[in-house]
Design a protein around this motif. Structure first.
Motif, PDB file in Angstrom:
ATOM      1  N   ARG A 193      -3.092 -17.247 -13.545  1.00 40.48           N
ATOM      2  CA  ARG A 193      -3.068 -16.789 -12.156  1.00 40.48           C
ATOM      3  C   ARG A 193      -3.693 -15.404 -12.058  1.00 40.48           C
ATOM      4  O   ARG A 193      -3.324 -14.511 -12.807  1.00 40.48           O
ATOM      5  CB  ARG A 193      -1.617 -16.707 -11.655  1.00 40.48           C
ATOM      6  N   ASN A 194      -4.657 -15.243 -11.150  1.00 45.32           N
ATOM      7  CA  ASN A 194      -5.237 -13.917 -10.922  1.00 45.32           C
ATOM      8  C   ASN A 194      -5.454 -13.677  -9.438  1.00 45.32           C
ATOM      9  O   ASN A 194      -6.585 -13.557  -8.966  1.00 45.32           O
ATOM     10  CB  ASN A 194      -6.563 -13.764 -11.684  1.00 45.32           C
ATOM     11  N   GLY A 195      -4.363 -13.647  -8.689  1.00 45.34           N
ATOM     12  CA  GLY A 195      -4.466 -13.443  -7.242  1.00 45.34           C
ATOM     13  C   GLY A 195      -4.172 -12.001  -6.860  1.00 45.34           C
ATOM     14  O   GLY A 195      -4.087 -11.111  -7.719  1.00 45.34           O
ATOM     15  N   ILE A 196      -3.997 -11.784  -5.566  1.00 43.31           N
ATOM     16  CA  ILE A 196      -3.725 -10.416  -5.059  1.00 43.31           C
ATOM     17  C   ILE A 196      -3.020 -10.553  -3.699  1.00 43.31           C
ATOM     18  O   ILE A 196      -3.297 -11.511  -2.965  1.00 43.31           O
ATOM     19  CB  ILE A 196      -5.055  -9.614  -4.946  1.00 43.31           C
ATOM     20  N   PRO A 197      -2.113  -9.624  -3.368  1.00 47.64           N
ATOM     21  CA  PRO A 197      -1.499  -9.709  -2.029  1.00 47.64           C
ATOM     22  C   PRO A 197      -2.518  -9.372  -0.937  1.00 47.64           C
ATOM     23  O   PRO A 197      -3.512  -8.705  -1.196  1.00 47.64           O
ATOM     24  CB  PRO A 197      -0.408  -8.623  -2.059  1.00 47.64           C
ATOM     25  N   TYR A 198      -2.245  -9.848   0.289  1.00 43.36           N
ATOM     26  CA  TYR A 198      -3.046  -9.408   1.444  1.00 43.36           C
ATOM     27  C   TYR A 198      -2.094  -8.990   2.561  1.00 43.36           C
ATOM     28  O   TYR A 198      -0.921  -9.365   2.558  1.00 43.36           O
ATOM     29  CB  TYR A 198      -4.018 -10.505   1.912  1.00 43.36           C
ATOM     30  N   GLY A 199      -2.641  -8.221   3.501  1.00 37.17           N
ATOM     31  CA  GLY A 199      -1.851  -7.806   4.666  1.00 37.17           C
ATOM     32  C   GLY A 199      -1.022  -6.563   4.384  1.00 37.17           C
ATOM     33  O   GLY A 199      -0.839  -6.156   3.237  1.00 37.17           O
ATOM     34  N   SER A 200      -0.535  -5.981   5.503  1.00 40.35           N
ATOM     35  CA  SER A 200       0.252  -4.740   5.371  1.00 40.35           C
ATOM     36  C   SER A 200       1.701  -5.091   5.045  1.00 40.35           C
ATOM     37  O   SER A 200       2.136  -6.221   5.225  1.00 40.35           O
ATOM     38  CB  SER A 200       0.180  -3.955   6.682  1.00 40.35           C
ATOM     39  N   ASP A 201       2.445  -4.092   4.602  1.00 41.65           N
ATOM     40  CA  ASP A 201       3.848  -4.322   4.256  1.00 41.65           C
ATOM     41  C   ASP A 201       4.658  -4.695   5.496  1.00 41.65           C
ATOM     42  O   ASP A 201       4.389  -4.212   6.596  1.00 41.65           O
ATOM     43  CB  ASP A 201       4.452  -3.052   3.631  1.00 41.65           C
ATOM     44  N   TYR A 202       5.666  -5.529   5.297  1.00 39.18           N
ATOM     45  CA  TYR A 202       6.576  -5.884   6.386  1.00 39.18           C
ATOM     46  C   TYR A 202       7.417  -4.661   6.741  1.00 39.18           C
ATOM     47  O   TYR A 202       7.928  -3.982   5.844  1.00 39.18           O
ATOM     48  CB  TYR A 202       7.477  -7.042   5.925  1.00 39.18           C
ATOM     49  N   ASN A 203       7.504  -4.390   8.054  1.00 38.71           N
ATOM     50  CA  ASN A 203       8.300  -3.241   8.480  1.00 38.71           C
ATOM     51  C   ASN A 203       9.492  -3.747   9.295  1.00 38.71           C
ATOM     52  O   ASN A 203       9.344  -4.157  10.444  1.00 38.71           O
ATOM     53  CB  ASN A 203       7.413  -2.312   9.321  1.00 38.71           C
ATOM     54  N   GLU A 204      10.652  -3.702   8.659  1.00 44.05           N
ATOM     55  CA  GLU A 204      11.876  -4.220   9.265  1.00 44.05           C
ATOM     56  C   GLU A 204      12.178  -3.560  10.614  1.00 44.05           C
ATOM     57  O   GLU A 204      12.711  -4.181  11.518  1.00 44.05           O
ATOM     58  CB  GLU A 204      13.037  -3.913   8.315  1.00 44.05           C
ATOM     59  N   LYS A 205      11.769  -2.290  10.707  1.00 43.95           N
ATOM     60  CA  LYS A 205      12.162  -1.516  11.902  1.00 43.95           C
ATOM     61  C   LYS A 205      11.310  -1.865  13.115  1.00 43.95           C
ATOM     62  O   LYS A 205      11.688  -1.626  14.234  1.00 43.95           O
ATOM     63  CB  LYS A 205      12.048  -0.024  11.594  1.00 43.95           C
ATOM     64  N   ASP A 206      10.106  -2.420  12.866  1.00 49.15           N
ATOM     65  CA  ASP A 206       9.219  -2.716  13.977  1.00 49.15           C
ATOM     66  C   ASP A 206       9.246  -4.211  14.296  1.00 49.15           C
ATOM     67  O   ASP A 206       8.481  -4.999  13.744  1.00 49.15           O
ATOM     68  CB  ASP A 206       7.787  -2.261  13.617  1.00 49.15           C
ATOM     69  N   GLN A 207      10.139  -4.595  15.204  1.00 47.22           N
ATOM     70  CA  GLN A 207      10.293  -6.023  15.519  1.00 47.22           C
ATOM     71  C   GLN A 207       9.164  -6.556  16.398  1.00 47.22           C
ATOM     72  O   GLN A 207       9.051  -7.765  16.603  1.00 47.22           O
ATOM     73  CB  GLN A 207      11.655  -6.269  16.201  1.00 47.22           C
ATOM     74  N   THR A 208       8.312  -5.653  16.921  1.00 45.03           N
ATOM     75  CA  THR A 208       7.214  -6.122  17.783  1.00 45.03           C
ATOM     76  C   THR A 208       5.963  -6.429  16.959  1.00 45.03           C
ATOM     77  O   THR A 208       5.013  -7.026  17.445  1.00 45.03           O
ATOM     78  CB  THR A 208       6.827  -5.041  18.821  1.00 45.03           C
ATOM     79  N   ASP A 209       5.975  -6.018  15.703  1.00 40.39           N
ATOM     80  CA  ASP A 209       4.793  -6.168  14.843  1.00 40.39           C
ATOM     81  C   ASP A 209       4.482  -7.655  14.593  1.00 40.39           C
ATOM     82  O   ASP A 209       5.322  -8.408  14.120  1.00 40.39           O
ATOM     83  CB  ASP A 209       5.077  -5.461  13.502  1.00 40.39           C
ATOM     84  N   LYS A 210       3.273  -8.058  14.945  1.00 42.18           N
ATOM     85  CA  LYS A 210       2.901  -9.474  14.776  1.00 42.18           C
ATOM     86  C   LYS A 210       1.970  -9.670  13.559  1.00 42.18           C
ATOM     87  O   LYS A 210       1.390 -10.739  13.375  1.00 42.18           O
ATOM     88  CB  LYS A 210       2.166  -9.984  16.032  1.00 42.18           C
TER      89      LYS A 210
END
Ligand code: N7H
Length: 501
Positions: A386-403
């Protein structure tokens, strides 16, 4: 002996050194396929060999060791040392079977693609056609790029910065005459010009950890000739699977196995495929909120049994967030979130059900004697790098509007897709009755059939405890497949040889 100058450089346990990575998907213009083939002759200097990537990895390891040494003298602890960023980028090129059919060598029959159709049906048909075997929800969730069926090839470029990766991509696109010989595989609207490109990066404040929070890329098959080999499995650790793996299972060689072996002894594959490997790409979106809610809910239900949500998470994964294997006696019950030494332990096996049979890492690597009632002739060959990588920004628990969304750009190499990824996903992770009756789904990547989705008992896994028995866990959708494809990564000599004819 591995020919390090002929094999593309991401096909080994360490792969490209990278903070940033892009996957660029292209189509070959059928009317300019001859021009494309000629361009391939000039490509090898821009594609990284195993030798080059290993030298880069060694250089980085040396610079890291020096930085740690210098910090020690100043009294700075090792964990606070920022790894030096050496300006490096590396590239890999891979083709779908559609792409190989378009180039002159494919059209003229020089590639022996009819043979390949028999030896490697999954690759020849493409991932969309595998949707029933894999239970992939193609039309429901896939990005247009992967549904378009226009992907002929892919460039995977990893480096220490986005700028470095962008420069390398531009250079290859120029060499392959972008706009004439190749075009972007999919273009939505003019306002979204990067529809054919998917980028990932290591999480800046959580290097090495994927979005659910676990240390990733610990357990990988090692190959003689490039990797430091692991010690023989420790019988006390009940490990029967040696992580040192025969390169034939990962790289196409003279005797790489194929289920549909033809009369010759070499697995029936044409010789130009030797030193190449099959690459499986999957874009997997992770629902971090659902994962956190699930572990908290299960912990609350059984607070007397499971000491923390982190313990429930470890039951689902088979390792603690730190990477410490749940199966090892030292790590059975106490929260092993941070012990530095725990991270890289790989010489362990399973006994009993302290680590549930359905846990992600137990489903994807059988490290124990296979019980007689579990018949799987492929089991010994089911190995992937396996040689993958994460994508996207970190999940922010405090920002419930973040889509915004996040996940894993999963990439794995193997000598045969049916033995490797396909067997793992379809027959192990997706199966409720894997090894024992009613073991439950792999909670991370197990997929149910769209027809039975929601029917009682389908979307479940079982977490177990040696003392207190089995607990059924109803699974929300933790991971959603956004698309993927099967590729072949040819050797360097094939690129400048038969493929460019
Ligand atoms: Fe998995 N994760 O980050 O949470 N995986 N994986 N995987 N996986 C592993 O041992 C994860 C996926 C394998 O030898 C770890 O390196 C996630 C697919 C195999 O012990 C973690 C996703 C397939 C292993 C994750 C995902 C696999 C493995 C432990 C999707 C193949 C080694 C760290 C979003 C079909 C097993 C480690 C062994 C380990 C995660 C996908 C296979 C943390 C989030 C699709 C073979």
């Amino acid at each position: 002996q591995l020919n390090l100058n002929d094999i593309q450089g991401d096909i080994w346990s360490k792969g490209f050194p990278k903070f940033y990575e892009t996957y660029y998907f292209f189509s070959i213009e059928p009317s300019n396929a001859k021009i494309f083939a000629q361009c391939l002759k000039d490509l090898p200097p821009l594609i990284s060999t195993l030798k080059k990537v290993k030298e880069d990895q060694d250089r980085i390891a040396k610079a890291n060791a020096e930085a740690i040494e210098a910090a020690k003298i100043k009294g700075i602890p090792e964990k606070d040392v920022i790894p030096p960023k050496i300006p490096i980028s590396n590239a890999l090129i891979a083709f779908t079977s559609k792409g190989l059919k378009i180039i002159p060598a494919g059209v003229q029959g020089d590639l022996g693609l009819s043979k390949v159709r028999n030896t490697d049906p999954a690759f020849s048909n493409g991932m969309v056609k595998d949707k029933d075997i894999l239970r992939d929800p193609v039309s429901d969730t896939w990005d247009n790029l992967f549904q378009s069926l226009k992907i002929h090839g892919m460039l995977k470029i990893g480096g220490n910065s986005k700028d470095k990766v962008d420069d390398h991509l531009r250079e290859i696109q120029k060499t392959l005459k972008h706009g004439t010989a190749i075009v972007d595989a999919f273009r939505g609207s003019p306002s979204t010009p990067t529809d054919s490109r998917v980028d990932g990066w290591t999480r800046p404040n959580h290097r090495g950890k994927e979005h659910f929070g676990f240390q990733d890329c610990i357990s990988r098959p090692r190959m003689d000739g490039i990797d430091e080999l692991e010690p023989d499995p420790d019988p006390k650790a009940h490990a029967v699977v040696n992580m040192n793996t025969d390169p034939k299972l990962l790289i196409v060689r003279k005797n790489t196995h194929s289920e549909n072996m033809t009369s010759d002894q070499d697995g029936g594959r044409p010789e130009w495929m030797y030193n190449g490997s099959f690459l499986v790409f999957r874009k997997l979106e992770q629902n971090v909120k659902a994962f956190r809610e699930l572990t908290t809910k299960e912990w609350k239900k059984n607070e007397d049994l499971y000491e923390s949500p982190a313990y429930v998470a470890a039951k689902l994964m088979g390792r603690w967030e730190s990477g410490a294997p749940l199966a090892m006696p030292d790590f059975h019950t106490k929260d092993s979130r941070d012990p530095d030494t725990a991270k890289w332990i790989n010489n362990f096996g399973y006994q009993g059900e302290v680590c549930p049979v359905a846990a992600h890492i137990r489903k994807t690597n059988i490290r124990e004697k296979i019980p007689p009632n579990f018949q799987d002739p492929r089991a010994e060959r089911t190995r992937i790098i396996r040689n993958g990588i994460p994508y996207g920004s970190d999940y922010n628990e405090k920002d419930q509007t973040d889509k915004s969304t996040r996940g894993l750009l999963f990439a794995c190499y193997q000598g045969n897709i049916e033995d490797g990824f396909q067997n793992m996903q379809a027959n192990w992770s997706n199966s409720r009755d894997f090894r024992t009756l009613d073991a439950g789904l792999d909670p991370i990547i197990g997929q149910v059939s769209q027809k039975t989705k929601g029917v009682n008992g389908e979307v479940e896994t079982i977490i177990t405890d040696n003392k207190n028995g089995r607990h059924i866990v109803e699974l929300p959708q933790l991971v959603t497949l956004k698309g993927g494809e099967y590729f072949f990564v040819p050797s360097i000599s094939a690129l400048s040889g038969v493929l460019s004819k």
